[in-house]
Scaffold this motif. Sequence first.
Motif, PDB file in Angstrom:
ATOM      1  N   GLY A 119       0.442  -1.015  -0.294  1.00 14.64           N
ATOM      2  CA  GLY A 119      -0.109   0.304  -0.252  1.00 14.64           C
ATOM      3  C   GLY A 119       0.836   1.287  -0.063  1.00 14.64           C
ATOM      4  N   LEU A 120       0.669   1.854   1.269  1.00 18.07           N
ATOM      5  CA  LEU A 120       1.075   3.242   0.830  1.00 18.07           C
ATOM      6  C   LEU A 120       3.375   3.156   1.178  1.00 18.07           C
ATOM      7  N   ALA A 145      -8.560  -6.245  -3.949  1.00 17.98           N
ATOM      8  CA  ALA A 145      -9.104  -7.265  -3.127  1.00 17.98           C
ATOM      9  C   ALA A 145      -9.308  -6.868  -1.722  1.00 17.98           C
ATOM     10  N   MET A 146      -9.455  -5.660  -1.998  1.00 18.29           N
ATOM     11  CA  MET A 146     -10.312  -4.976   0.271  1.00 18.29           C
ATOM     12  C   MET A 146     -11.965  -4.456  -0.332  1.00 18.29           C
ATOM     13  N   GLY A 147     -11.489  -3.983  -1.696  1.00 22.25           N
ATOM     14  CA  GLY A 147     -13.087  -3.557  -2.671  1.00 22.25           C
ATOM     15  C   GLY A 147     -12.847  -2.280  -2.709  1.00 22.25           C
ATOM     16  N   MET A 170      -0.445  -5.714 -10.905  1.00 21.63           N
ATOM     17  CA  MET A 170      -0.211  -5.409  -9.118  1.00 21.63           C
ATOM     18  C   MET A 170      -1.556  -4.558  -8.795  1.00 21.63           C
ATOM     19  N   LEU A 171      -1.903  -3.875  -9.523  1.00 22.25           N
ATOM     20  CA  LEU A 171      -3.474  -2.610  -9.120  1.00 22.25           C
ATOM     21  C   LEU A 171      -4.703  -3.087  -9.529  1.00 22.25           C
ATOM     22  N   MET A 172      -4.995  -4.037 -10.381  1.00 18.93           N
ATOM     23  CA  MET A 172      -6.529  -4.530 -10.806  1.00 18.93           C
ATOM     24  C   MET A 172      -6.146  -5.772 -10.214  1.00 18.93           C
ATOM     25  N   LEU A 173      -5.508  -6.797 -10.077  1.00 16.33           N
ATOM     26  CA  LEU A 173      -5.315  -8.115  -9.927  1.00 16.33           C
ATOM     27  C   LEU A 173      -5.138  -8.410  -8.002  1.00 16.33           C
ATOM     28  N   GLY A 174      -3.889  -7.634  -7.872  1.00 12.87           N
ATOM     29  CA  GLY A 174      -3.414  -6.947  -6.746  1.00 12.87           C
ATOM     30  C   GLY A 174      -2.371  -7.980  -6.089  1.00 12.87           C
ATOM     31  N   ASP A 175      -1.444  -8.595  -7.432  1.00 15.42           N
ATOM     32  CA  ASP A 175      -0.432  -9.198  -7.748  1.00 15.42           C
ATOM     33  C   ASP A 175       0.489  -8.881  -6.569  1.00 15.42           C
TER      34      ASP A 175
END
Length: 269
Positions: A119-120, A145-147, A170-175
Amino acid sequence: MKPYPTPPEGLQVVSVPPILTLTLDRPQRRNALTDDIVLALIDTLEAASADEEIRAVLLNSAGDSFCSGFDLAGRAGEGNRPRPSSISRRMPYLVNRLIPVMLQVQVPTVCAVRGWAVGLGLSLVLASDFAVAADDARLRAPFTAMGITPDSGSSWLLPRVAGVARAKQMLMLGDEVSGAEAAAWGLIHQAVSADKVETEAAALVARLAASATVAVGLAKTLIHRSSGRSLEAHLGDEAFAMELSSRSADFREWAASRQEGRPPDFTGR
């Protein structure tokens, strides 16, 4: 030496010119950031920018992880439920100031990363000029992934640093991405074994601290301004930066060292 703001609990600030070291120190929370720490980082980086003795900044962490993001659980534990629009009211004065400051300050920054950078924490890595990470470091933007949607500049930084396809991964799939993968992508400067992170980061920050500070700072400014400028406007920026740097003592030292057949001894002036 310029006095720095008294750091809050969870942040260590050590000024040993020419290097300023900032250490995230909440290992029990994987160095999750609080409002006070974010504000202190902003104030300290701005102070470093005006400190003539500081020529490089090292951002590192205590414990096994670099930074697990913002401490949302800690904020929730403050008691009263925040009013609606709390996020849009708080962010312009917190993380939305921190990331631009990191990009705009002309003092070069080096980030040493072990464990999680989430995240940050990931945005801190992306906004640093150089990041040295452990091969097995774990970089992730967990927002969808957290909605929720990305914040702290990650959806601006990632496409520019890693490209659109990898930013979507990374941003859409959260890989999750390892330090070794991040280096291969060009997301960070270097990946090394975990036991060498501090040594390699220290060597890099020392190299920057011994460099031609005026030229390095202006080069950083040119790089970050280039994405929003036309070529013609950018060439004008380059000419102006060349004019400034060519009047520096470090440029004159380089010229003298060439004539005398020795390495230059830059003083940052």
